[in-house]
Scaffold this active site. Structure first.
Site, PDB file in Angstrom:
ATOM      1  N   CYS A   4      26.672  60.194  75.458  1.00 35.99           N
ATOM      2  CA  CYS A   4      26.247  61.575  75.371  1.00 35.99           C
ATOM      3  C   CYS A   4      26.316  62.254  76.748  1.00 35.99           C
ATOM      4  O   CYS A   4      25.787  61.716  77.721  1.00 35.99           O
ATOM      5  CB  CYS A   4      24.813  61.624  74.835  1.00 35.99           C
ATOM      6  N   CYS A   7      22.372  63.335  77.682  1.00 35.58           N
ATOM      7  CA  CYS A   7      21.322  62.388  78.052  1.00 35.58           C
ATOM      8  C   CYS A   7      21.840  60.989  78.344  1.00 35.58           C
ATOM      9  O   CYS A   7      21.051  60.090  78.623  1.00 35.58           O
ATOM     10  CB  CYS A   7      20.243  62.355  76.965  1.00 35.58           C
ATOM     11  N   CYS A  24      24.535  61.693  68.943  1.00 42.46           N
ATOM     12  CA  CYS A  24      23.571  61.080  69.834  1.00 42.46           C
ATOM     13  C   CYS A  24      22.252  60.918  69.096  1.00 42.46           C
ATOM     14  O   CYS A  24      21.734  61.861  68.498  1.00 42.46           O
ATOM     15  CB  CYS A  24      23.364  61.948  71.071  1.00 42.46           C
ATOM     16  N   CYS A  27      19.139  62.948  71.528  1.00 38.34           N
ATOM     17  CA  CYS A  27      18.941  64.387  71.634  1.00 38.34           C
ATOM     18  C   CYS A  27      19.617  65.170  70.514  1.00 38.34           C
ATOM     19  O   CYS A  27      19.464  66.380  70.421  1.00 38.34           O
ATOM     20  CB  CYS A  27      19.437  64.896  72.999  1.00 38.34           C
ATOM     21  N   CYS A  69      46.063  35.712  -2.602  1.00 35.03           N
ATOM     22  CA  CYS A  69      45.090  35.927  -1.533  1.00 35.03           C
ATOM     23  C   CYS A  69      43.687  35.846  -2.109  1.00 35.03           C
ATOM     24  O   CYS A  69      43.385  36.491  -3.112  1.00 35.03           O
ATOM     25  CB  CYS A  69      45.333  37.301  -0.904  1.00 35.03           C
ATOM     26  N   ASP A  88      48.916  12.170  13.687  1.00 29.74           N
ATOM     27  CA  ASP A  88      49.256  11.367  12.507  1.00 29.74           C
ATOM     28  C   ASP A  88      48.730  11.954  11.207  1.00 29.74           C
ATOM     29  O   ASP A  88      48.999  11.452  10.124  1.00 29.74           O
ATOM     30  CB  ASP A  88      48.777   9.915  12.678  1.00 29.74           C
ATOM     31  N   GLU A  89      47.988  13.026  11.320  1.00 32.37           N
ATOM     32  CA  GLU A  89      47.531  13.701  10.106  1.00 32.37           C
ATOM     33  C   GLU A  89      48.502  14.822   9.745  1.00 32.37           C
ATOM     34  O   GLU A  89      49.131  15.394  10.629  1.00 32.37           O
ATOM     35  CB  GLU A  89      46.123  14.282  10.332  1.00 32.37           C
ATOM     36  N   CYS A 100      46.158  42.490   3.258  1.00 27.78           N
ATOM     37  CA  CYS A 100      44.875  42.699   3.933  1.00 27.78           C
ATOM     38  C   CYS A 100      44.733  41.878   5.213  1.00 27.78           C
ATOM     39  O   CYS A 100      43.711  41.964   5.898  1.00 27.78           O
ATOM     40  CB  CYS A 100      43.713  42.392   2.991  1.00 27.78           C
TER      41      CYS A 100
END
Ligand SMILES: [Zn+2]
Ligand SMILES: [Zn+2]
Length: 108
Positions: A4, A7, A24, A27, A69, A88-89, A100
């Site tokens: 400043c 001051c 500042c 001041c 459906c 295996d299934e 829908c």
């Protein structure tokens, strides 16, 4: 570092009405900061390749007639095979109603 002129206290950078100023604290002296504010705009483009499972299924699905459906009693549906449990299934047959969009599986 600026001080400043009145001051000799340290000037602190502060934003006043969007303008960068050096103020500042002792001041109240203020001056416009020489530092120019630059606006940085960062645009991030992130592309996620999201492949939905249902899309994959529908792509390999075949249209079949004669399947009723359970939801709307429509007799046309898409069907596809899916290995749901162990290898295996036997694969489970899935149906999706063309009317829908209800999905159900066939128990044999
Ligand atoms: Zn001062
Ligand atoms: Zn249906």
């Amino acid at each position: 570092m600026k001080f400043c002129p009145k001051c000799n206290s340290m000037l602190l950078p502060r934003k006043v009405n969007g303008v960068s100023k050096l103020v500042c604290s002792k001041c109240g002296y203020e001056e416009e900061s020489a530092e120019k504010t630059t606006l940085k705009t960062t645009v991030k483009h992130t592309v996620h390749d999201k492949t939905l499972v249902i899309e994959e299924e529908t792509a390999s699905a075949q249209r079949i007639k004669g399947v009723v459906c359970p939801n709307c009693k429509n007799d046309e549906a898409y069907f596809w095979m899916l290995q749901t449990r162990s290898a295996d299934e036997p694969a489970t047959r899935f149906y999706r109603c063309v009317k829908c969009n209800k999905v159900w599986r066939e128990y044999e």
